[in-house]
Design an enzyme around this catalytic site. Sequence first.
Site, short mmCIF file in Angstrom:
data_model
loop_
_atom_site.label_atom_id
_atom_site.label_comp_id
_atom_site.label_asym_id
_atom_site.label_seq_id
_atom_site.Cartn_x
_atom_site.Cartn_y
_atom_site.Cartn_z
N TRP A 26 0.86 -1.18 0.00
CA TRP A 26 0.00 0.00 0.00
C TRP A 26 0.89 1.22 0.00
O TRP A 26 1.81 1.32 0.81
CB TRP A 26 -0.88 0.00 1.25
CG TRP A 26 -1.84 1.13 1.26
CD1 TRP A 26 -3.03 1.18 0.57
CD2 TRP A 26 -1.74 2.37 1.96
NE1 TRP A 26 -3.65 2.38 0.81
CE2 TRP A 26 -2.89 3.12 1.66
CE3 TRP A 26 -0.78 2.91 2.82
CZ2 TRP A 26 -3.10 4.39 2.18
CZ3 TRP A 26 -1.00 4.17 3.33
CH2 TRP A 26 -2.16 4.90 3.00
N SER A 27 0.65 2.13 -0.91
CA SER A 27 1.49 3.32 -0.92
C SER A 27 0.61 4.55 -0.97
O SER A 27 -0.43 4.56 -1.62
CB SER A 27 2.45 3.29 -2.10
OG SER A 27 1.95 4.04 -3.16
N THR A 28 1.04 5.55 -0.22
CA THR A 28 0.20 6.74 -0.06
C THR A 28 0.12 7.57 -1.32
O THR A 28 -0.80 8.35 -1.48
CB THR A 28 0.75 7.63 1.05
OG1 THR A 28 2.15 7.77 0.84
CG2 THR A 28 0.51 7.02 2.41
N ASP A 29 1.11 7.42 -2.22
CA ASP A 29 1.07 8.32 -3.38
C ASP A 29 0.20 7.77 -4.51
O ASP A 29 0.08 8.37 -5.55
CB ASP A 29 2.48 8.65 -3.89
CG ASP A 29 3.26 7.40 -4.23
OD1 ASP A 29 4.48 7.44 -4.18
OD2 ASP A 29 2.64 6.36 -4.55
#
Length: 531
Positions: A26-29
């Site tokens: 999971w990546s915030t960007d």
Amino acid sequence: LALEVFEVNAFGVAVDPERVAVYIRWSTDEQSEGTTLEVQRESCEHYLLAQGWKLREELIFVDEGFSGGTLERPGLNALRKAVRAGRVSCVVVFKLDRLSRSVIDTVNMVLQEWEGLCFVKSTREPVDTTTSAGKMFFYMLASYAEWERSVIKERTMSGKVKRAQQGKNPGFTAPYGYKRGDKPGAWLIDEDEAAVVGRVFEEYLAGKGIHAIAGGLYNAGIRPRRSTRWHATTIAQMLTNVAYTGVLEYGRTTVAPRAVQESIGKQRVTFDEPRFARVEGALPVIIPPEVFERAQRVHAGKAMVQGKRSLSSEFLLTGIVTCPCGGTLRGDTRSGRGKRYYRCCNTVSSRPTPCKSGMVLCSELEETVVAEVRRAFDPANRAAYLSDWERQTREALLRVESDLAYVRNALNSLCARRKRLDTDYDAGDLPAKLYTGRVEKLEVEEAQLRESEAGGFQRLEEIRQAKFDATEFDELAARIDAWENLSAEERKQVLRHAVGACTAFRPQGRGAPLEVSVTIRQPELRGLRVS
Ligand SMILES: [Zn+2]
């Protein structure tokens, strides 16, 4: 015996139900709505459960906050090591793009590195690498994922704005003064840091300079997050960060006011990008808006004083005008004999391919640009400005409607799949365990689609109710009208607001004509957020 749950692939490797790994990234960007850690984990757990495989905590590999653009991720590294060590018989992912954002990387890893060792299952895609037809389909899926991502990237801006409207973390590091909540949700106030922010504003309003403030913090034993001492630039950025009033802005490169930059000897340019958006009330307030405004006025006041002293600030278009070569145009104080010129920063002969633009006479360029702005903000053009706004509104409506049509299609096909499942189950073609697992999967998917549908309807409503706000137009028109009475700093402000982009070029040689292009900033969709 548990034999009936063993699946055997083409290489004779069985899926050992005891050795199934789960990989989550999971990546915030990214636009991660619907693919949060929790959703991915739940989906994978359901999948394992439905297959009758065992969920082992030590075989769950998680990369939080890592982009799929690189394979250098701690969780993935550990997973690959485990696969090579023979500890994994199958890797379950939410979607293939969790493994990597690159088709080549995914295919290399799954079909070469892992061939014969383990296979891969996706909970959301029919991935089966055990047959050649399945491999073909796998290639197609991987390429589709890459294409889909490029589409999503285009929509990320609207996703960020939407999440901010819902009070969620818009996907980048919290500014000093805030911290992330325990979930990828709202930002919270970090009391210690917020106290420092308050102190900075207070001291600044009491007349202290940014260097003195930085020094004072250091002496008080207060340190910034990732540095040993405070820079004047950090203080200046803090003093101009609207986030502290609860407002989030996107698509704008915010920098310190020119006066501050000049006093610290930095030349940076502010661009206002066309996809600029502003969300009010997105964060808890640390600095009340009226205090923030007072600090901005102090800045402006300092800028006026600075303007009288510094020659360079007499160049109205610094930071606004660029050269077609991509260079910035700066005021040139050396040459001139009483006349002032702009010069492209790429004309220095030390460059391998210096820019061919000649010197641009200040007065000529400035007159052209000001005339252009005057024309755009002539009260007679108010109607044109309004129709521009209306066009933007219509386009935004169309975008949301097409998104909604997409969601409705997906819901229909989901419904059809559910009916097929029911038929198969009723006919006795589907074991109860499989049926329940698949139904649950469909339900997760449906819930996500319903959520985006609701979001779409909400936005549709917002756009329909948006009213044209002509304040900005009228304000600019009034100030342009009073041009002769404005200070240099006020003139600069007007130009910075009005001009979206401006390029100027003069071919070398005597009497060559100046080539100027001015783009007036498009009206933003006020009252609602531009996506
Ligand atoms: Zn140039």
